[in-house]
Motif scaffolding. Structure first.
Motif, PDB file in Angstrom:
ATOM      1  N   ILE A 218      35.704  32.530  54.943  1.00  0.00           N
ATOM      2  CA  ILE A 218      34.686  32.653  53.889  1.00  0.00           C
ATOM      3  C   ILE A 218      33.549  31.650  54.121  1.00  0.00           C
ATOM      4  CG2 ILE A 218      34.255  32.443  51.410  1.00  0.00           C
ATOM      5  CD1 ILE A 218      37.205  33.355  50.994  1.00  0.00           C
ATOM      6  N   PHE A 252      37.770  39.205  54.324  1.00  0.00           N
ATOM      7  CA  PHE A 252      37.342  37.836  54.005  1.00  0.00           C
ATOM      8  C   PHE A 252      36.060  37.427  54.730  1.00  0.00           C
ATOM      9  CE2 PHE A 252      40.284  36.024  50.994  1.00  0.00           C
ATOM     10  CZ  PHE A 252      41.148  37.104  50.884  1.00  0.00           C
ATOM     11  N   GLY A 258      31.125  31.850  47.466  1.00  0.00           N
ATOM     12  CA  GLY A 258      32.197  31.002  47.997  1.00  0.00           C
ATOM     13  C   GLY A 258      33.483  31.242  47.245  1.00  0.00           C
ATOM     14  N   TYR A 259      34.507  30.549  47.693  1.00  0.00           N
ATOM     15  CA  TYR A 259      35.822  30.771  47.074  1.00  0.00           C
ATOM     16  C   TYR A 259      36.027  29.876  45.862  1.00  0.00           C
ATOM     17  CZ  TYR A 259      37.100  26.668  49.906  1.00  0.00           C
ATOM     18  OH  TYR A 259      37.138  25.423  50.475  1.00  0.00           O
ATOM     19  N   CYS A 263      43.761  28.561  43.995  1.00  0.00           N
ATOM     20  CA  CYS A 263      44.503  28.442  45.252  1.00  0.00           C
ATOM     21  C   CYS A 263      43.692  27.817  46.378  1.00  0.00           C
ATOM     22  CB  CYS A 263      45.004  29.815  45.666  1.00  0.00           C
ATOM     23  SG  CYS A 263      45.858  30.620  44.309  1.00  0.00           S
ATOM     24  N   PHE A 264      42.689  28.554  46.887  1.00  0.00           N
ATOM     25  CA  PHE A 264      41.974  28.048  48.058  1.00  0.00           C
ATOM     26  C   PHE A 264      41.412  26.629  47.825  1.00  0.00           C
ATOM     27  CE2 PHE A 264      40.806  32.514  49.888  1.00  0.00           C
ATOM     28  CZ  PHE A 264      42.136  32.701  50.223  1.00  0.00           C
ATOM     29  N   ASP A 267      44.274  24.126  47.754  1.00  0.00           N
ATOM     30  CA  ASP A 267      45.117  24.108  48.957  1.00  0.00           C
ATOM     31  C   ASP A 267      44.371  23.558  50.174  1.00  0.00           C
ATOM     32  OD1 ASP A 267      47.174  25.049  47.423  1.00  0.00           O
ATOM     33  OD2 ASP A 267      47.043  27.124  48.102  1.00  0.00           O
ATOM     34  N   PHE A 322      36.872  33.807  38.336  1.00  0.00           N
ATOM     35  CA  PHE A 322      36.555  33.365  39.713  1.00  0.00           C
ATOM     36  C   PHE A 322      36.449  34.533  40.672  1.00  0.00           C
ATOM     37  CE2 PHE A 322      40.181  33.568  42.655  1.00  0.00           C
ATOM     38  CZ  PHE A 322      41.259  33.822  41.813  1.00  0.00           C
ATOM     39  N   LYS A 323      37.048  35.681  40.288  1.00  0.00           N
ATOM     40  CA  LYS A 323      36.859  36.913  41.061  1.00  0.00           C
ATOM     41  C   LYS A 323      37.186  38.066  40.115  1.00  0.00           C
ATOM     42  CE  LYS A 323      41.443  37.625  42.889  1.00  0.00           C
ATOM     43  NZ  LYS A 323      42.270  37.960  44.018  1.00  0.00           N
ATOM     44  N   GLU A 394      32.261  40.103  40.868  1.00  0.00           N
ATOM     45  CA  GLU A 394      31.992  41.462  41.350  1.00  0.00           C
ATOM     46  C   GLU A 394      32.825  42.513  40.595  1.00  0.00           C
ATOM     47  OE1 GLU A 394      33.648  39.092  42.576  1.00  0.00           O
ATOM     48  OE2 GLU A 394      35.274  39.707  43.896  1.00  0.00           O
ATOM     49  N   ARG A 419      27.087  38.160  44.617  1.00  0.00           N
ATOM     50  CA  ARG A 419      28.195  38.847  45.304  1.00  0.00           C
ATOM     51  C   ARG A 419      27.718  39.996  46.182  1.00  0.00           C
ATOM     52  NH1 ARG A 419      32.743  35.632  45.062  1.00  0.00           N
ATOM     53  NH2 ARG A 419      32.850  34.694  43.003  1.00  0.00           N
TER      54      ARG A 419
HETATM   55  C1  UGA Z   1      44.448  33.744  47.603  1.00  0.00           C
HETATM   56  C2  UGA Z   1      45.057  34.439  48.835  1.00  0.00           C
HETATM   57  O1  UGA Z   1      44.318  35.619  49.139  1.00  0.00           O
HETATM   58  C3  UGA Z   1      46.517  34.806  48.598  1.00  0.00           C
HETATM   59  O2  UGA Z   1      47.068  35.323  49.789  1.00  0.00           O
HETATM   60  C4  UGA Z   1      47.274  33.552  48.200  1.00  0.00           C
HETATM   61  O3  UGA Z   1      48.613  33.880  47.879  1.00  0.00           O
HETATM   62  C5  UGA Z   1      46.628  32.918  46.988  1.00  0.00           C
HETATM   63  O4  UGA Z   1      45.247  32.622  47.277  1.00  0.00           O
HETATM   64  C6  UGA Z   1      47.317  31.626  46.653  1.00  0.00           C
HETATM   65  O5  UGA Z   1      47.789  30.934  47.521  1.00  0.00           O
HETATM   66  O6  UGA Z   1      47.430  31.301  45.489  1.00  0.00           O
HETATM   67  P1  UGA Z   1      43.428  34.582  45.274  1.00  0.00           P
HETATM   68  O7  UGA Z   1      42.955  33.180  45.119  1.00  0.00           O
HETATM   69  O8  UGA Z   1      44.119  35.243  44.154  1.00  0.00           O
HETATM   70  O9  UGA Z   1      44.438  34.686  46.534  1.00  0.00           O
HETATM   71  O10 UGA Z   1      42.178  35.499  45.597  1.00  0.00           O
HETATM   72  P2  UGA Z   1      41.401  36.004  46.898  1.00  0.00           P
HETATM   73  O11 UGA Z   1      41.214  37.454  46.745  1.00  0.00           O
HETATM   74  O12 UGA Z   1      41.980  35.515  48.140  1.00  0.00           O
HETATM   75  O13 UGA Z   1      39.989  35.311  46.674  1.00  0.00           O
HETATM   76  C7  UGA Z   1      39.853  33.911  46.669  1.00  0.00           C
HETATM   77  C8  UGA Z   1      38.404  33.531  46.521  1.00  0.00           C
HETATM   78  O14 UGA Z   1      37.682  33.845  47.694  1.00  0.00           O
HETATM   79  C9  UGA Z   1      37.685  34.265  45.381  1.00  0.00           C
HETATM   80  O15 UGA Z   1      36.839  33.346  44.720  1.00  0.00           O
HETATM   81  C10 UGA Z   1      36.869  35.320  46.087  1.00  0.00           C
HETATM   82  O16 UGA Z   1      35.709  35.666  45.386  1.00  0.00           O
HETATM   83  C11 UGA Z   1      36.531  34.590  47.374  1.00  0.00           C
HETATM   84  N1  UGA Z   1      36.242  35.503  48.506  1.00  0.00           N
HETATM   85  C12 UGA Z   1      37.227  36.311  48.988  1.00  0.00           C
HETATM   86  C13 UGA Z   1      34.999  35.491  49.081  1.00  0.00           C
HETATM   87  O17 UGA Z   1      34.094  34.747  48.652  1.00  0.00           O
HETATM   88  N2  UGA Z   1      34.745  36.314  50.152  1.00  0.00           N
HETATM   89  C14 UGA Z   1      35.702  37.126  50.663  1.00  0.00           C
HETATM   90  O18 UGA Z   1      35.403  37.846  51.648  1.00  0.00           O
HETATM   91  C15 UGA Z   1      36.977  37.128  50.067  1.00  0.00           C
END
Ligand code: UGA
Ligand code: NAD
Length: 465
Positions: A218, A252, A258-259, A263-264, A267, A322-323, A394, A419
């Motif tokens: 990301i 991804f 951004g994320y 979690c992210f 972690d 957050f998403k 989104e 987004r």
């Molecule tokens: C993430 C991982 O995808 C899971 O595999 C993991 O189990 C989890 O964290 C965890 O360890 O708790 P999650 O945080 O629920 O899951 O959501 P994601 O769909 O992965 O998105 C995380 C963030 O990245 C969101 O803010 C999303 O908007 C952002 N994102 C995702 C982007 O900005 N671009 C992308 O291409 C994908």
């Protein structure tokens, strides 16, 4: 049929317990929050997660799923005990806070009166399996009782948690007790997923490395997005073009804000902390975090580059979670964005299809000036009289809005698409001053609505000329 106890009824615990019950096991979920358990007993879920409510209802009705605050009730004859409590960033904003895991381990030890396998499903620093072992051994009320510890990290995503749990890409199990790991594997056999059975440190690391890798993808695409924007390329097309390469993959690579989430952010921070503590210098992880933070700030930069000072402006915020598909507000970009724009004197009108309550709490918790925040009932209400709209989450319902109506009700037709859910050319055609994330600014709108052009600050008029 196995007898399972799940400790913690958050996103992971509730989904794990419910899905294991759905697979035919007897499951008791334990949480220390009395109100949460009382509500779960009445079928009221503490979280929004598509498909989960029906599954909880069905399995509770047939007597396979139970909720309690009592460890002794939860552990009664349990063969498997899953620890699924939270591991947020600890005090000092760096490593994982292990207090909840440690407390769960102590509570297990105080009640355990038979052999059981204790499984760490929480995301925990490398070495935490040993910590749990030590705590349980030293606090056992019956020292003759034996137990095994297995690491079984969870990879589900919020918003797709049930689907992910039931269709995992892999099941990771780590233990020094191979027999215990194999027994845990039997619980997952109905899911027909590949198993990675390894030692406990490696299993713990697989979880952090997986999350950090996805976060890196990301931040990588967000850095590319900034370069695209400066040089006139379109990051959406770049991601598509890269994604066809099987070695890279399209997943991804969505540039944007951004994320966020529970979690992210925590972690990547925790992994960097582990590396720092081990005397290393995890430069890439630090860059991933820095880039992620900068993406949020970009929204304010984009707003001010068009509107000039934000004092007295009304900014519409579409989406708070957050998403999409979750009501989780942990580390949501919306909170930072709202705090920054309100601290510059703007008022915000906000809407999210499910995160209203959690957002209200999160904004108050982060000391946002609530007198500057107005919750609205839908996207159209948000747009009324706004000087700019910012797409923060989104949600599907934002993807096909009646844009002429939205534009007509705004004071200034400015759209910042955090987004990239809209096409720049189409938005420009509709008369918006549109900015996405990672593509050139596009042509100026051919006709600015009367009144709007003069209300734009001089800098923007020059930009559009
Ligand atoms: C993430 C991982 O995808 C899971 O595999 C993991 O189990 C989890 O964290 C965890 O360890 O708790 P999650 O945080 O629920 O899951 O959501 P994601 O769909 O992965 O998105 C995380 C963030 O990245 C969101 O803010 C999303 O908007 C952002 N994102 C995702 C982007 O900005 N671009 C992308 O291409 C994908
Ligand atoms: P959460 O905050 O939603 O839920 C944790 C639950 O544990 C809460 O209900 C809390 O009351 C309960 N709890 C805390 N201490 C307890 C104790 N001593 N005894 C009983 N219950 C206790 O957390 P979550 O999002 O489900 O995450 C749990 C763990 O799973 C974390 O380590 C997280 O990193 C990891 N994880 C989360 C996700 C996700 O999508 N949320 C995905 C994979 C892994």
């Amino acid at each position: 049929m196995s007898k399972i106890c799940v400790i913690g009824t958050g996103y992971v615990g509730l989904v794990t317990g419910t899905c294991f019950a759905e697979l035919g096991n007897q499951v008791t979920c334990v949480d220390i929050v009395v109100e949460k358990i009382e509500r779960l007993k009445q079928g009221i879920l503490p979280i929004y997660e598509p498909g989960l409510e029906e599954m909880v209802e069905r399995n509770t009705r047939v007597g396979r799923l139970h909720f309690t605050t009592s460890y002794s009730e939860g552990l009664d004859n349990a063969e498997y005990i899953f620890i699924s409590v939270n591991t947020p960033t600890g005090p000092g904003q760096r490593g994982a806070d292990m207090r909840y895991v440690e407390s769960a381990a102590r509570s297990i030890a105080e009640e355990l009166d038979h052999y059981a396998i204790i499984i760490n499903k929480s995301t925990v620093p490398v070495g935490s399996g040993d910590v749990v072992s030590r705590i349980v051994s030293s606090s056992l009320k019956r020292p003759d009782v034996t137990f095994a510890v297995v690491s079984n990290p969870e990879f589900l995503r919020e918003g797709a948690a049930v689907l992910d749990f039931m269709n995992p890409d892999r099941i990771v199990l780590g233990s020094s007790d191979a027999d215990a790991a194999r027994k845990v594997a039997t619980l997952y056999l109905p899911l027909r997923a590949p198993f990675v059975i390894t030692d406990i440190y490696t299993a713990e690391m697989i979880k952090y490395a997986s999350n950090a890798f996805l976060a890196t993808k990301i931040s990588f695409i967000n850095e590319i997005a900034q370069i695209c924007e400066r040089l006139g390329a379109d990051v959406k097309e770049v991601a598509a073009g890269m994604g066809f390469d099987k070695r890279i993959g399209r997943a991804f690579l969505d540039a944007g804000l951004g994320y966020g989430g529970s979690c992210f952010p925590k972690d990547v921070r925790a992994l960097a902390h582990m590396a720092d503590e081990a005397g290393l210098h995890p430069q890439m992880l630090h860059a991933v975090m820095d880039i992620n933070y900068d993406q949020r700030r970009l929204i304010v930069t984009k707003l001010t580059s068009i509107l000039g000072s934000l004092r007295g402006c009304t900014i519409g915020i579409l989406g708070l979670a957050f998403k999409a598909n979750t009501d989780d507000m942990r580390e949501a970009p919306s909170v930072d964005i709202i705090r920054w724009v309100t601290s510059q004197g703007a008022a915000v009108r906000v809407y999210d299809p499910v995160a209203r309550e959690t957002a209200d709490e999160a904004l108050k918790h982060e000391n946002v000036r609530m007198e500057s925040v107005q919750f609205c009932g839908d996207a159209y209400e948000v747009a009324e009289g706004a000087d700019a709209l910012v797409i923060v989450t989104e949600w599907n319902e934002f993807k096909s809005l009646n844009m002429p109506q939205i534009r007509g009700s705004m004071r200034r037709p400015v759209m910042i698409d955090g987004r990239n859910i809209y096409e720049a050319a189409e938005m420009n055609r509709l008369g918006f001053i549109y900015r996405g994330m990672g593509h050139g600014t596009g042509p100026a709108p051919s006709v600015l609505p009367s009144g709007d052009a003069t209300s734009l600050p001089p800098a923007q008029l020059e930009l559009e000329a």
